[in-house]
Each structure stands twice: as C-alpha cells, then as structure tokens.
Design an enzyme around this catalytic site. Structure first.
Site, short mmCIF file in Angstrom:
data_model
loop_
_atom_site.label_atom_id
_atom_site.label_comp_id
_atom_site.label_asym_id
_atom_site.label_seq_id
_atom_site.Cartn_x
_atom_site.Cartn_y
_atom_site.Cartn_z
CG HIS B 325 41.06 41.21 45.66
ND1 HIS B 325 41.90 42.08 45.05
CD2 HIS B 325 40.02 41.96 46.09
CE1 HIS B 325 41.41 42.97 44.93
NE2 HIS B 325 40.02 43.00 45.62
N GLY B 326 43.43 37.39 47.57
CA GLY B 326 43.25 35.96 48.37
C GLY B 326 44.32 35.29 47.66
#
Lengths: 373, 471
Positions: B325-326
């Site tokens: 997700h990051g």
C-alpha cells in the site's frame, strides 16, 4: 432500423425506467421548491443550500429586492469611491499616536483591529472588500493616497485570493454570495504593470445599470467575458431554469469543480507558479507599492496570510522578492500551520486564538523600529 | 484523468461512440482501446509511458520464453530473472527513498554520522497494479495454467486497459486476455448495468467519500490530540471514506468496462458485513488478497506446512500486503495488525448457534469485529507513529472530556450513508448484485433518481482525488 427495434428503444423496459427517473427527479425538484421556495423556507440552512446555485444575476436580483436593513447585504461593500474613502479616519484618533492604514480583506482587518485592541495607541484606517484579491487592495491604496498620510501601511494578501486577480469583480469568484464591487485587472506587459479599469466603478452606477439591464450592463458583461478568467454564461446569466433546484445544484457543482482562476496559477501540491501572469503582476505591484510608500515616508508591512490547507505556499512565492525589495513582511506560516484545520473556523477565517497570535506579531512589528534600508 | 471529472466524461462519450462505430471489427476496437488507454495514462504523466512499455515488453518476452521452455529449471530461472527485474523497478520507484531513509534513521540511532540523502523520484501512477499483473502473467504461463499469448497487442492491452489501469482491480491474465481476444458486443444489458455501476460508483465517491473527507481531515490533520469521541468519529468516517472511495472507483471501472463488453473482477463484496478477519479479506480488495494468496502465501507453503509455519506465512503475507500500500511504516504496521488478527482468529473456534441465536451472534460478531477493522484504519490513516500512540492512549484513557469536535459531514453524505447501508443490506440479503431489477419500474427508477439527486448534491461540494491512486 426495424420498427420493432425502434419500438423497443422508445417503449422498452429501459425507456420506461428512464421515463420514471425523469418523473421522480421532477417530483424531487417540485418538492424542494414547495419546501424551501417560500421566503421563510429559503432562510433555513437547507433552503439556503438549495438556493446557492441560482445564477449570479438571479442572486443579484434577489439581493436588490431584499430589505437591506433586515437581510445581510453586501451590495455596498468594497467599492473604491472617494465618498467611501473619505469616511475613514485620516489622522490618529485622540489618545493614539499612530495611523495604520490597512488594505486587504476580512483576514487583514481582523488582524489589524485585534492588533489595535492589543496596542490601544493605534488608529486603524481599513479599506477592503469581501475576500478582496491583492489587485483590489493595490487599487485601494492608490485611490486612498490623497485622503491621508499614514504612519504605517499594512497590505494584507490572503493566499486563496491571489488567483482571483484574474477577475475584475466580486460577482464571479464570490459566486455563493456575489459582491458586486469592482477593481482593475492588472497585467505585466513589456515589463510594465498595466491597468484595465472596469466599466462599472461605483455602487450607484452598478445599481442603475443592473436594475434597468441597460446597455452599460451589457458592456460590463462583455468586458467580464473577455477580461475575467472565471466568467461563464451558464453560471452568470439569469434564465427561467433558475427556478429548478436541480439546475441550481448542477450550477453550484459546476462552480465548485471549476478551477478557472487557479489553473496555471496555483496547485495545491506545488503551490504558486512564479511564472504565472498573476504572480508576475503581484510582484510588480508589491515593488511599486514599496516605492510609493517609501516616497511618501510611510512604512509598509505586508501580511502574507495562508488560507486553509495552503501550507507556506504564499511565503515561498513572495518572500524572495519582498526581501530583495527591502519590504517588511509577516508570514502566518511562521506563526501557525495552515494545514491544521483546527486553526480555522467553519467559515474559513482564523479561530480567535490564532488571529490573536497574528495580531500580536503585527502589533509588535508596528512598534519595533523600522529596519534601516 | 480522474473518473470523477468532465474530462473523463468527454473521453468516455467520444471513445464509446467510436467503439460502437467499430462494432464487429475486433482488432480495430482493440487498437482503439490500446491507444485510448495510453492516452488515459499519459494524461497522468506522459513520461511514464516508457515505463509501462518497458514492463509490457519485458514480461511479454519472458512469457514467450517460458512458454517455449520445457525444462522446469530453465523456466524457473527465466521467471526469477523477470521477478527480480520487476521488483527492482517497483522497488526503485516506490520504495527506494523509504529504505534509504529507514537505514539512515537506524544508523543515526546507532550513533553513526550519516548525511541525509534523498533521490528526487516521482512515483509513477498505477505501477504496483501493472507490475503485479505482469508477474501473474509470467507465473501463470510457468505453471502452464494458460498459454502465452502470441499477439503482443493483445497483451499490451491487458496491461494498459484503462478502466482498471490506475487503481485496479488487479486482473488475472486468464480472465482478461480471452475477453480481449474474443468478439464483443454492445448490448442493452451491458449499457443499463454499466451505467448503473458508473452511477453507483460516482455516488459512493462524490457523495460519501468526498463528503467524509473534511471530518476525517479535521481529526487526523489536527496538531493537537482530539478527544476519544472525536477520534472515534474521525476513524468511522475514514472507514466510510476509504471503502466508498475505493469500491466507488472499482464500480466505475467495472461499469465503464461493462459498456465496452468486458467484465472486470469484483473487488469488494460487503466487507463491513464480515464477522472475522479471514472473511474480511475475502470481501475487501479481493483482487489483491487473492493475488497475495495465490502468488505469495501458497508458494510459501500456505497452511500445508504445520501450524507455526502457517501463522508465519500469514503474517509475512499481510506485512507485504501492508507494504504494497505504500512506502511507510504505518502501512507495514497496519499489515502486521491484520496478520495478527488473522493469527488470533485462527485460534478461535466460534460457537455453533441455530435460528435467531445464530443471527444475533453473527450481528454481535460483525459489530465487534468492525471496531477492530476501524482501529486498523486508524493505523492506516495516521500521519505518524506519534499520532498512533497519542490517539491510542486517548482512546484507552479518555483523558479529555468527550465532545464531538469534528467537522460535520454535509447533509448529502449523511443521507448517502443511509441509502448505501440500505442498498448494501438488501444486496447482501438477496445474494444478488442485481437484486433491484426485480423491483417494479417506478421503484427501480426511484432508486436511480435518489442516487442522481444525492450525487448532484455531493457535486456541489469540493472535490478530492481517489485515495488509492497513491498505491
């Protein structure tokens, strides 16, 4: 196309459902009109919500018909007429020793009046308009010069209002509550700051032109069409469709999603584009203001005020040229974070505590000896 | 180009008209989709076309090579080379600064003098999505689950297909490529269902997700720690925001694709009606969770390798899911938290009830589990570890007076949440996504009209970008 297929398209199940959708939307539209269309209904928060999308001309017509004493009218605010300017104090009031002339908008006025409350020896002479962009403040300074000799000139720039320099009136960018005051459009052409004056320049002129929809009103609209970056016929011009709450919602959404003023000038991530026409004009304005105040022996203090979510973008765009021109300034980014929503009221102004800190910084700066240039 | 923009509306109307004109000419339709997809991507950043072309070309050639190779060891070598290449590309663009920064922080913490270094790397939109799709393509060919496609243009369209390009769903090649290769037809069914999905997606995004944004920001962007009630309201609002933002995007993507005659995978199936974490991951971002299950969890041994290893595999999969997700520690923490929930859940044997007792226990479990989901969203949304700590302490100690000091969502958002809750509940209970079609025409039209009217109300407010674009 066969007859059967045509019949299916026109009268088939999908067409029937689509027809019903239209009927339902018409019922919703009528329901909103019946619920909030009355004078009392339109004053409720929900009534105002559905009213906001009326065209600019439609809203103006309602404002002019309303009782100015009982309803908050801003038709008279922001006009730069000599008659208006002469009503402001021209010298320090009794018991005070400084006349501080403030040019800006509500943010600048709130800070200045709070500064005067902190330091009671200050008299404020405020010239502003609702959410006025720097071009209005600059024109205000120039128009006001002959009426006074200020000790200190405070020039308030609100970051959110910089892109509105692409306008000439509070009618369009102030869509939800159009304020008709006008101001020149400034551009830098061949290295020189040029000024395009609006066709309508006084409240009386405006009222006369609009109420009779005279040729002057048409000339004004033609000027806005060519010289105001945000002019859009759909949002400006009155039509029978104003009566529909759905059309009003569409119009309001259209305005909310239009970044006509900001495009190419301001980007929420990157900040201001220093090469944009408006930034160039603003820098030229500030340099000119620096020279004018210096020549008159006035002290200039620029307030760089950041609107909600705009970080230190205005400071980043203007600080180098202000420093280069030897102009004093105060930037709100050094006092509080514009990215913290708790520093803002729901109407987007600073909360009192934050405004007080800004005012303290301003009052302290006004009393501090001016730096030697 | 944002789905919720006029620019996209023009793009879609013009593109769909051309597509319809090319009816029965498959290759021309595919060419139009490919050019349109590259134009769509270039609108985000034209420089990254080179990157998508690089990934497309490299994975296509690897797929061809693996398809020809009979020796499993050779195939494994080929796939390893491509996997390392793809992960290096992804790692460089998405994680380089994160790892450098983390290493520097660690060294500074250990007392070593290091100079802070950052590379000015711009994250290419959608990179995680198309890198994962390219990996599943080579892996599927390696497992002989599908043949390598022989037409490069079809494969290029699989990677770049614009409805799912920027924020998914992460499509499987065995599902999408055959649809690209087969003739497609524009039908009344496709238009009505596609239009409804687009409307539903816009409603979720514009009315609810954008409507909740000021409430969420007023809590998470606050310089001070708000009281527990405000934190709870902000977190519930974020749970709605992220669900409606992401599932709204997927609905629009599926709707647009449906118009073109191509089915995209379902990515959400009522995730907040889950009563435990494993059910939640079968319902939330289904294309990512099934990707991680098939290409990470199962190759690690899945649940066939003993109780302890199974738990380790679960935890590792969720940690990497968080990192996907990051490039930030709070995403890893969120992944770890989800892994922990799954591990703990694997020890719990739910009691067996019947009739009303079963329904009541299900509702109670769902409500309780939703609180755990929301705490996960707090970890996900928080701006720093310090904020996570402060918010958690405040939630546990209730040290401040309880008062709702949050920005109130607009009326359209509040009405929208009620409408969506009823809609999802009806769909969940009927077990059919198209349950509303059984309704008489006036009632069905009433639903559409409510969605249109509320969307118009939502449009009157400010805009915001889709959250999942950053992933």
């Amino acid at each position: 196309m066969g007859t059967t297929r045509l019949k299916h398209i026109l009268f088939g199940p999908s067409a029937r459902v689509l027809g019903w959708v239209i009927v339902w939307l018409a019922i919703f539209d009528l329901g909103v009109s019946l619920s909030f269309g009355s004078r009392a209904g339109s004053k409720t928060s929900l009534g105002r919500y559905f009213e906001y999308g009326r065209s600019v001309e439609g809203k103006l017509e309602r404002s002019m018909a309303a009782d100015p004493k009982s309803e908050g009218q801003i038709l008279s605010a922001g006009w730069l007429s000599q008659e208006e300017l002469r009503q402001r104090p021209s010298r320090p009031a009794d018991g005070t020793d400084l006349l501080v002339a403030v040019y800006g908008q509500s943010f600048a006025m709130h800070a200045a009046h709070e500064a005067a409350a902190i330091d009671k020896r200050i008299t404020i002479r405020g010239i502003g308009g609702p959410a006025a962009p720097p071009s209005h403040s600059y024109a205000g300074y120039k128009a006001d010069v002959e009426n006074r000799k200020a000790d200190v000139v405070v020039f308030g720039i609100l970051s959110a209002s910089v892109p509105d320099m692409g306008s000439m009136s509070g009618l369009i960018w102030h869509f939800e509550n159009p304020a008709p005051f006008t101001f020149p459009r400034y551009r830098v052409q061949a290295g020189q700051l040029t000024e395009e004056q609006p066709v309508i320049r006084t409240e009386a002129q405006f009222k006369q032109a609009f109420s009779t929809r005279s040729a002057e009103w048409d000339r004004f609209k033609a000027q806005l069409r060519t010289s105001d970056r945000g002019y859009d016929r759909f949002t400006f011009e009155q039509s029978p469709a104003d009566a529909s709450s759905i059309v009003r919602l569409v119009r309001r959404g259209w305005v909310a999603h239009d970044d006509g003023y900001e495009r190419g000038v301001y980007d929420p991530q990157r900040g201001f584009d220093p090469q944009s026409e408006d930034l160039q004009a603003l820098k030229a304005m500030l340099a000119d203001l620096g020279e004018r105040t210096r020549a008159r022996g006035e002290r200039l203090i620029v307030l760089l005020m950041h609107a909600k979510g705009q970080s230190d973008h205005l400071h980043a765009a203007l600080a180098p040229s202000l420093e280069q021109a030897g102009i004093e300034f105060i930037s709100t980014h050094a006092i509080f974070s514009a990215n913290d929503p708790t520093n803002f009221l729901p109407d987007s102004h600073y909360v009192p505590a934050v405004n007080h800190r800004l005012a303290q910084a301003l009052a302290e700066r006004i009393r501090r000896p001016a730096p030697v240039r | 180009m944002n789905f919720a923009s006029l620019q996209f509306a023009y793009f879609l109307i013009f593109g769909f008209a051309l597509y319809a004109l090319l009816s029965k000419r498959l290759e021309l339709q595919n060419a139009l989709l490919l050019v349109g997809s590259y134009y769509f991507y270039a609108c985000w950043d034209v420089r990254f076309l080179l990157l998508i072309w690089l990934i497309t070309g490299a994975s296509y050639l690897t797929g061809r090579l693996i398809a020809q190779q009979q020796d499993p060891a050779q195939r494994k070598r080929s796939i390893a080379v491509y996997t390392v290449f793809a992960l290096c590309v992804l790692g460089y663009f998405k994680y380089f600064n994160f790892f450098i920064d983390s290493a520097q922080t660690l060294l500074l913490g250990l007392g070593f003098e290091v100079r802070r270094v950052y590379l000015d790397i711009v994250l290419p939109p959608a990179i995680s999505f198309y890198v994962f799709e390219s990996l599943s393509y080579v892996i599927e060919i390696h497992h002989r689950h599908m043949p390598g496609t022989t037409k490069f243009r079809h494969y290029a369209l699989f990677i770049a297909y614009f409805p799912k390009l920027v924020a998914g769903p992460i499509e499987r090649p065995a599902v999408l490529i055959p649809q690209i290769e087969q003739p497609r037809f524009i039908t009344e069914e496709n238009i009505t269902r596609g239009s409804f999905l687009i409307l539903l997606g816009l409603f979720k995004k514009i009315v609810i997700a954008d409507g909740m944004a000021p409430t969420v920001d007023s809590v998470f962007n606050s310089a001070q720690t708000p009281n527990a009630w405000a934190i709870a309201l902000g977190t519930y609002a974020f749970a709605l925001q992220i669900y409606c933002d992401f599932s709204g995007y997927t609905d629009i993507a599926r709707g647009v694709s449906k118009l073109l005659g191509i089915e995209l995978s379902q990515n959400f199936r009522f995730p907040y009606f889950s009563s435990n974490p494993s059910e939640f991951w079968r319902r939330w971002h289904m294309s990512l969770s099934s990707w991680l299950r098939d290409y990470l969890y199962i190759p690690l041994g899945g649940n066939r390798v003993g109780a302890v290893r199974t738990k380790v595999n679960l935890m590792l999969t969720m940690l990497l899911g968080g990192l996907w997700h990051g490039a930030a520690w709070n995403f890893i923490l969120w992944g770890g938290y989800q892994g922990l929930l799954l591990v703990v859940n694997s020890f719990i044997k739910p009691p067996v009830f019947k009739g009303t007792a079963a329904l009541v226990s299900r509702v109670v479990a769902t409500v309780v589990f939703f609180q755990f989901v929301c705490y996960g969203w707090l970890l996900f949304r928080a701006n720093s570890f310090e904020q996570i700590r402060n918010f958690t302490v405040e939630l546990l100690t209730l040290s401040q007076p309880l008062a709702a000091t949050v920005a109130r969502p607009p009326l359209a958002a509040l009405l929208g949440v009620a409408v969506l809750a009823l809609y999802d509940l009806a769909a969940y209970r009927s077990g059919r996504a198209t349950f509303y079609r059984d309704w008489p025409a006036p009632l069905r039209a009433g639903l559409y009209a409510v969605l249109v009217f509320l969307t118009l109300m939502g449009l009157a407010s400010a805009r915001s970008a889709f959250i999942y674009f950053q992933f």
